[in-house]
Enzyme design. Sequence first.
Site, PDB file in Angstrom:
ATOM      1  CG  HIS A 110      -1.843   1.212   1.235  1.00 56.07           C
ATOM      2  ND1 HIS A 110      -3.070   1.212   0.603  1.00 56.07           N
ATOM      3  CD2 HIS A 110      -1.695   2.446   1.789  1.00 56.07           C
ATOM      4  CE1 HIS A 110      -3.648   2.388   0.772  1.00 56.07           C
ATOM      5  NE2 HIS A 110      -2.834   3.156   1.488  1.00 56.07           N
ATOM      6  CB  CYS A 111       1.798   3.610  -2.581  1.00 55.68           C
ATOM      7  SG  CYS A 111       2.692   5.153  -2.849  1.00 55.68           S
ATOM      8  CG  PHE A 112       0.680   5.251   3.604  1.00 54.01           C
ATOM      9  CD1 PHE A 112      -0.553   5.255   4.227  1.00 54.01           C
ATOM     10  CD2 PHE A 112       1.548   4.206   3.870  1.00 54.01           C
ATOM     11  CE1 PHE A 112      -0.920   4.245   5.105  1.00 54.01           C
ATOM     12  CE2 PHE A 112       1.199   3.202   4.744  1.00 54.01           C
ATOM     13  CZ  PHE A 112      -0.037   3.208   5.363  1.00 54.01           C
TER      14      PHE A 112
END
Length: 263
Positions: A110-112
């Site tokens: 998951h890329c914030f």
Amino acid sequence: MLALRLLNVVAPAYFLCIALVTLVLQLFLFLPRMREDPTAARLFSPALLHGALFLFLSANALGNYVLVIQNSPDDLDACQGAEARRALCPPPSTHFCRVCARGTLRHDHHCFFTGNCIGSRNMRNFILFCLYTSLACLYSMVAGVAYISAVLSISFAHPLAFLTLLPTSISQFFSGAVLGSEMFVILMLYLWFAIGLACAGFCCHQLLLILRGQTRHQVRKGVAVRARPWRKNLQEVFGKRWLLGLLVPMFNVGSESCKQRDK
């Protein structure tokens, strides 16, 4: 969980602020400084070449950034209709993201900074986003160093000149020898340098995993993957028209293996 959801909102805003500040510095500080050279040719002036190159890098970085957000990974809910679809959702390649509150196929992480999960459908755009963000930051750092060198008459011929620039500038700033705008550019130099190196390292790490046919989720879980030629693993992510994707931001319409399975 609340902290992760808050980070999922703050991180994209932080990235967009850095992009906006970089654009303003390029347009109102670096480019006007390059136009002051009277000996430069009009057609191939440094300002024109610099502006074209920066526009190309920033357009690809922001374009792929938007495509990473729009081209979300496949949802597991789409695979619950038939037995044929369940076969496409093996447990080792799936993961339920608590931030997105959904399960995704071929989950990597998951890329914030994009507020989205990275999987098979947007992996190519994510890698190109990291690549062009790194190039844009490092190029902005070079342009900023040239600007500071001209304004403050500082020579960067010595390798340690860049490392000693910040402490020296801080002392000169409080003594009034360095203006606030110049100090802001110096701080941005180190921020561009850090972001550029981080994105370059992350891009190289993702490419290495792709060549191995792995995802970061599989590496963390210790899941063994089937050995395949590295060319097939690379083509599965970047597709056959990979060169066009390097020049123009475009959708990644899914891996070749998924197309063959759907048929």
